[in-house]
Design a protein around this motif. Structure first.
Motif, mmCIF file in Angstrom:
data_model
loop_
_atom_site.group_PDB
_atom_site.id
_atom_site.type_symbol
_atom_site.label_atom_id
_atom_site.label_comp_id
_atom_site.label_asym_id
_atom_site.label_seq_id
_atom_site.Cartn_x
_atom_site.Cartn_y
_atom_site.Cartn_z
ATOM 1 N N ASN A 7 0.832 -1.205 0.000
ATOM 2 C CA ASN A 7 0.000 0.000 0.000
ATOM 3 C C ASN A 7 0.868 1.258 0.000
ATOM 4 O O ASN A 7 0.568 2.233 -0.678
ATOM 5 C CB ASN A 7 -0.927 0.006 1.215
ATOM 6 C CG ASN A 7 -2.146 -0.878 0.991
ATOM 7 O OD1 ASN A 7 -2.438 -1.270 -0.131
ATOM 8 N ND2 ASN A 7 -2.849 -1.187 2.071
ATOM 9 N N ASP A 62 4.928 5.447 6.070
ATOM 10 C CA ASP A 62 5.436 5.884 4.771
ATOM 11 C C ASP A 62 5.247 7.383 4.581
ATOM 12 O O ASP A 62 4.556 8.037 5.353
ATOM 13 C CB ASP A 62 4.749 5.096 3.637
ATOM 14 C CG ASP A 62 3.269 5.419 3.500
ATOM 15 O OD1 ASP A 62 2.914 6.611 3.357
ATOM 16 O OD2 ASP A 62 2.453 4.468 3.527
ATOM 17 N N ALA A 99 -11.256 3.445 3.260
ATOM 18 C CA ALA A 99 -10.231 2.400 3.090
ATOM 19 C C ALA A 99 -10.494 1.204 3.993
ATOM 20 O O ALA A 99 -10.027 0.101 3.726
ATOM 21 C CB ALA A 99 -8.843 2.983 3.378
ATOM 22 N N THR A 137 -11.402 0.488 -2.783
ATOM 23 C CA THR A 137 -10.073 0.679 -3.348
ATOM 24 C C THR A 137 -10.074 1.913 -4.218
ATOM 25 O O THR A 137 -11.077 2.239 -4.848
ATOM 26 C CB THR A 137 -9.628 -0.550 -4.172
ATOM 27 O OG1 THR A 137 -8.342 -0.285 -4.712
ATOM 28 C CG2 THR A 137 -10.597 -0.874 -5.299
ATOM 29 N N SER A 138 -8.940 2.600 -4.220
ATOM 30 C CA SER A 138 -8.814 3.755 -5.090
ATOM 31 C C SER A 138 -8.145 3.368 -6.396
ATOM 32 O O SER A 138 -7.896 4.192 -7.240
ATOM 33 C CB SER A 138 -7.974 4.824 -4.387
ATOM 34 O OG SER A 138 -6.730 4.274 -4.003
ATOM 35 N N LYS A 139 -7.842 2.063 -6.535
ATOM 36 C CA LYS A 139 -6.926 1.688 -7.607
ATOM 37 C C LYS A 139 -7.591 1.226 -8.891
ATOM 38 O O LYS A 139 -7.048 1.404 -9.974
ATOM 39 C CB LYS A 139 -5.937 0.653 -7.088
ATOM 40 C CG LYS A 139 -5.111 1.275 -5.948
ATOM 41 C CD LYS A 139 -4.301 0.322 -5.154
ATOM 42 C CE LYS A 139 -3.839 1.014 -3.865
ATOM 43 N NZ LYS A 139 -3.169 0.112 -2.954
ATOM 44 N N PHE A 174 -5.296 -4.065 -5.476
ATOM 45 C CA PHE A 174 -6.466 -3.641 -6.255
ATOM 46 C C PHE A 174 -7.750 -4.263 -5.746
ATOM 47 O O PHE A 174 -8.816 -3.966 -6.217
ATOM 48 C CB PHE A 174 -6.284 -3.956 -7.747
ATOM 49 C CG PHE A 174 -5.912 -5.397 -8.018
ATOM 50 C CD1 PHE A 174 -6.878 -6.386 -8.031
ATOM 51 C CD2 PHE A 174 -4.585 -5.742 -8.245
ATOM 52 C CE1 PHE A 174 -6.526 -7.706 -8.276
ATOM 53 C CE2 PHE A 174 -4.228 -7.064 -8.480
ATOM 54 C CZ PHE A 174 -5.191 -8.055 -8.498
ATOM 55 N N ARG A 175 -7.652 -5.107 -4.728
ATOM 56 C CA ARG A 175 -8.856 -5.804 -4.296
ATOM 57 C C ARG A 175 -9.613 -5.048 -3.220
ATOM 58 O O ARG A 175 -10.770 -5.357 -2.940
ATOM 59 C CB ARG A 175 -8.504 -7.168 -3.711
ATOM 60 C CG ARG A 175 -8.069 -8.169 -4.736
ATOM 61 C CD ARG A 175 -7.379 -9.319 -4.028
ATOM 62 N NE ARG A 175 -6.537 -10.048 -4.946
ATOM 63 C CZ ARG A 175 -6.887 -11.197 -5.516
ATOM 64 N NH1 ARG A 175 -8.050 -11.741 -5.261
ATOM 65 N NH2 ARG A 175 -6.079 -11.790 -6.340
ATOM 66 N N GLY A 176 -8.940 -4.137 -2.576
ATOM 67 C CA GLY A 176 -9.591 -3.406 -1.501
ATOM 68 C C GLY A 176 -9.940 -4.291 -0.324
ATOM 69 O O GLY A 176 -10.953 -4.095 0.348
ATOM 70 N N ALA A 193 -7.261 -5.710 1.892
ATOM 71 C CA ALA A 193 -6.222 -5.884 2.904
ATOM 72 C C ALA A 193 -6.555 -5.143 4.206
ATOM 73 O O ALA A 193 -6.572 -5.754 5.276
ATOM 74 C CB ALA A 193 -4.879 -5.431 2.352
ATOM 75 N N LEU A 194 -6.810 -3.856 4.097
ATOM 76 C CA LEU A 194 -6.998 -3.098 5.339
ATOM 77 C C LEU A 194 -8.161 -3.618 6.183
ATOM 78 O O LEU A 194 -7.975 -3.884 7.375
ATOM 79 C CB LEU A 194 -7.128 -1.597 5.049
ATOM 80 C CG LEU A 194 -5.855 -0.906 4.559
ATOM 81 C CD1 LEU A 194 -6.031 0.615 4.567
ATOM 82 C CD2 LEU A 194 -4.637 -1.292 5.380
ATOM 83 N N THR A 245 1.381 8.024 5.768
ATOM 84 C CA THR A 245 0.498 7.123 6.507
ATOM 85 C C THR A 245 1.290 6.231 7.452
ATOM 86 O O THR A 245 2.364 5.746 7.083
ATOM 87 C CB THR A 245 -0.277 6.230 5.516
ATOM 88 O OG1 THR A 245 -0.989 7.065 4.598
ATOM 89 C CG2 THR A 245 -1.269 5.314 6.236
HETATM 90 P P1 ADP Z 1 -6.057 -2.182 -2.199
HETATM 91 O O1 ADP Z 1 -4.606 -1.963 -1.931
HETATM 92 O O2 ADP Z 1 -6.337 -3.493 -2.823
HETATM 93 O O3 ADP Z 1 -6.714 -1.038 -2.893
HETATM 94 P P2 ADP Z 1 -6.319 -2.032 0.637
HETATM 95 O O4 ADP Z 1 -7.318 -2.541 1.583
HETATM 96 O O5 ADP Z 1 -4.930 -2.510 0.809
HETATM 97 O O6 ADP Z 1 -6.814 -2.326 -0.808
HETATM 98 O O7 ADP Z 1 -6.329 -0.469 0.723
HETATM 99 C C1 ADP Z 1 -7.541 0.220 0.472
HETATM 100 C C2 ADP Z 1 -7.290 1.638 0.005
HETATM 101 O O8 ADP Z 1 -6.738 2.398 1.073
HETATM 102 C C3 ADP Z 1 -6.287 1.747 -1.102
HETATM 103 O O9 ADP Z 1 -6.897 1.580 -2.352
HETATM 104 C C4 ADP Z 1 -5.745 3.150 -0.909
HETATM 105 O O10 ADP Z 1 -6.545 4.080 -1.544
HETATM 106 C C5 ADP Z 1 -5.840 3.358 0.581
HETATM 107 N N1 ADP Z 1 -4.569 3.166 1.274
HETATM 108 C C6 ADP Z 1 -4.186 2.045 1.951
HETATM 109 N N2 ADP Z 1 -2.950 2.196 2.467
HETATM 110 C C7 ADP Z 1 -2.524 3.432 2.112
HETATM 111 C C8 ADP Z 1 -1.310 4.176 2.340
HETATM 112 N N3 ADP Z 1 -0.290 3.669 3.032
HETATM 113 N N4 ADP Z 1 -1.242 5.420 1.831
HETATM 114 C C9 ADP Z 1 -2.262 5.941 1.114
HETATM 115 N N5 ADP Z 1 -3.419 5.301 0.860
HETATM 116 C C10 ADP Z 1 -3.559 4.051 1.358
#
Ligand code: ADP
Ligand code: MG
Length: 585
Positions: free
Chosen positions: A34, A59, A72, A78-80, A95-97, A99-100, A143
């Motif tokens: 991320n 980071d 998030a 996901t923003s991706k 890209f799956r949205g 993890a968090l 973050t």
């Molecule tokens: P993914 O990486 O598959 O999009 P995640 O659950 O890992 O899903 O993260 C969800 C969203 O949170 C990301 O798409 C991103 O927009 C935001 N995000 C997560 N970690 C960070 C980070 N360290 N800095 C900025 N944005 C983050």
């Protein structure tokens, strides 16, 4: 009353967590990815208690505003990517949205983040998937995600964790992967309060490897010249021949920065090292492949480790070629002339390899010469002259110092002291000679004055029968009779003078021990086995002339630094290494 219902969000996240968050190392991996996706130039990682007590990733990336920070934490947020179509060309790590929210559902989770445009940051605290606090927080741009008490609410998963040492090793590996995948990102790693790595950003993968694994390990690796072909770019570093390891722990493959497992890449590597690896040894490699993401399917595996290429065989060939040419290059480098002052000195005093009967100079030039310049050299019958290949310049010089016991020769090379294993050198010379003959469809064969007729043990006879074709390509003329009789009428000339029965038995026995050779590589395999066996106990005259001839012939080989089984033929002790050992530097 219906029994089907939609799972509560928290439960769904915990189920998903089973896939995404297998162990502490997977959390570190997801969080670092991320950070990379957020454009971080620097990532700090802190781990306590093998990741079960604390995992923290900080980071300096884009950060999130308050709304995004909360989004998030939602599943599939996901923003991706926004559409299914974009999935095909995704260039981000995530890209799956998933993890968090997954991580947050199985831990005590805190996220602190700030975007550049805002003075105030946001802090969100989640416990076992439940949002317990959102507040304004002062923090640097970027973050920080803190994960404590991982799996505190899923005892089953906690029980499945391995020893702290094992979990730590997995975390270390996850860090190595990011370090090698993104040399341009500074990385620091604190484990239980101790700094394990502090890696500066670098635009050189080689430099990053040196920082990560140490200078000693770095010099064992060759840098490949990047190869570009059909929209596939291959670059990276690989083991020098002979500098291999007993495990694959130093093999890293990246596709567009993502660490992957893939058969095409592994095969390309293995093929490039064919005949250079002892059984059970593995080259180290840090290999980067850049390719249009649409040609890669990375949605095969939840943790995205396995990928598929649309053009697997082209990728394999590109990898093979990039590595093989680095190995060829290394050979040339190894054999570059000794320092010019020595060479000059040499040519003034001793024009050529010593002539018979004359005083043997202590400084002699070993130059692979044209065959006519080396008339009937006193070479052991088992070590025939290998004619230099066309186009090769005979500029390869070593100073022969002399024999070291019966087994070795000492040489001075450009870069240091070289120890040469004579039996291994004979094996290599023979092997290439024969291999060349085989691939050209003709090995020089010698008709026996008297055909040899003998009986073989039934199993050995069977093996000879099965491999008759291969033996014939290798220069044998063999007839099989009834019973278990064999008639040998010709043998490859390098075996002249050897007892046919013994030679054939040795072949068959080698096949029996190593499994009968099959398929495309069969001829080569037979040859390799035979040569290894025969050259091991070949008698060799030990006068200086023969020593020179051996070195000359070896240097004319394609792969002079290892025998056909991959054992080293020459070991080099660099000046630097010697100076260091003597405490001069
Ligand atoms: P993914 O990486 O598959 O999009 P995640 O659950 O890992 O899903 O993260 C969800 C969203 O949170 C990301 O798409 C991103 O927009 C935001 N995000 C997560 N970690 C960070 C980070 N360290 N800095 C900025 N944005 C983050
Ligand atoms: Mg992610």
């Amino acid at each position: 009353m219906g029994k089907i219902r939609v799972l509560p969000e928290v439960v769904a996240s915990q189920v998903a967590a089973g896939e995404v968050v297998e162990r502490p190392a997977s959390v570190i991996k997801e969080l670092m990815e991320n950070s990379l996706d957020a454009g971080a130039t620097s990532i700090e990682v802190e781990v306590r208690g093998a990741g079960t007590a604390l995992l923290r990733v900080t980071d300096d990336g884009s950060g999130m505003d308050r709304e995004d920070a909360l989004m998030a934490l939602e599943r599939h947020a996901t923003s991706k990517i926004a559409t299914a179509a974009e999935l095909a060309s995704v260039r981000t790590m995530g890209f799956r949205g998933e993890a968090l929210p997954s991580i947050a559902s199985v831990s005590e989770f805190a996220l602190r983040t700030r975007v550049a445009e805002s003075d105030a940051g946001t802090e969100a605290v989640v416990r076992g998937g439940k949002l317990v606090a959102v507040r304004e927080a002062g923090c640097a741009r970027g973050t920080t995600i803190e994960v404590k008490s991982l799996f505190f609410n899923v005892p089953a998963r906690r029980k499945f964790l391995r020893s702290p040492a094992t979990e730590s090793a997995h975390i270390d590996r996850a860090l190595e992967i990011v370090a090698l995948g993104f040399p341009g990102v500074a990385l620091s790693y604190l484990r239980d309060g101790r700094e394990v790595h502090r890696l500066p950003a670098s635009n050189s993968l080689a430099a990053r490897i040196g920082d990560l694994f140490g200078a000693e390990d770095r010099v064992q690796l060759l840098e490949m010249a990047p190869l570009e072909r059909d929209g596939i770019r291959v670059s990276g570093l690989v083991s020098r021949p002979g500098a291999t390891r007993a495990d694959r722990s130093r093999q890293f493959f990246f596709v567009n920065g993502r660490a992957v497992d893939n058969a095409s890449l592994a095969t390309g590597l293995r093929e490039a090292y064919r005949q250079m690896l002892e059984p059970g040894r593995h080259p180290s490699v840090v290999l980067h492949v850049e390719i249009d993401p649409r040609e890669v399917d990375c949605n095969v595996h939840p943790a995205k480790r396995e990928v598929r290429f649309r053009r697997g065989s082209q990728v394999r060939d590109a990898v093979h070629e990039a590595i093989a040419s680095a190995l060829r290059e290394a050979r040339a480098e190894w054999l570059r002339p000794v320092q010019t002052h020595i060479a000059a000195n040499v040519s003034r005093t001793f024009p050529v390899a010593p002539a018979a009967g004359r005083h043997q100079p202590e400084l002699a030039r070993v130059v692979p010469s044209a065959p006519e310049a080396r008339p009937a050299e006193a070479v052991a019958p088992s070590a025939p002259a290998t004619a230099p290949r066309e186009g090769r310049q005979p500029a390869e010089e070593f100073r022969l110092i002399g024999p070291l016991s019966e087994r070795y020769l000492l040489l001075e090379g450009r870069e240091g002291l070289v120890l040469l294993d004579r039996a291994a050198a004979r094996q290599r010379i023979l092997f290439e000679r024969l291999q060349r003959g085989v691939s050209a469809g003709a090995v020089a064969a010698q008709r026996l004055l008297m055909p040899a007729v003998f009986e073989l043990a039934p199993r050995l006879h069977e093996i000879v029968a099965e491999n008759l074709g291969t033996l014939e390509t290798s220069g044998f003329a063999i007839d099989l009779f009834g019973g278990h009789s064999v008639k040998v009428e010709a043998m490859p000339d390098f075996l002249s003078g050897r007892e046919p029965r013994r030679v054939i038995e040795d072949f068959a026995q080698e096949c029996l021990d190593g499994g009968a050779p099959k398929g495309r590589a069969a001829a080569e395999e037979i040859v390799r086995r035979a040569v290894a066996r025969l050259a091991r106990d070949a008698a060799e005259p030990s006068d200086q002339r023969a020593q020179h001839a051996l070195v000359t012939q070896l240097l004319a080989c394609d792969l002079p630094y290892c025998d056909p089984d991959g054992k080293p033929v020459m070991l080099q002790f660099s000046w630097r290494e010697l100076d260091r050992k003597f405490g001069r530097i």
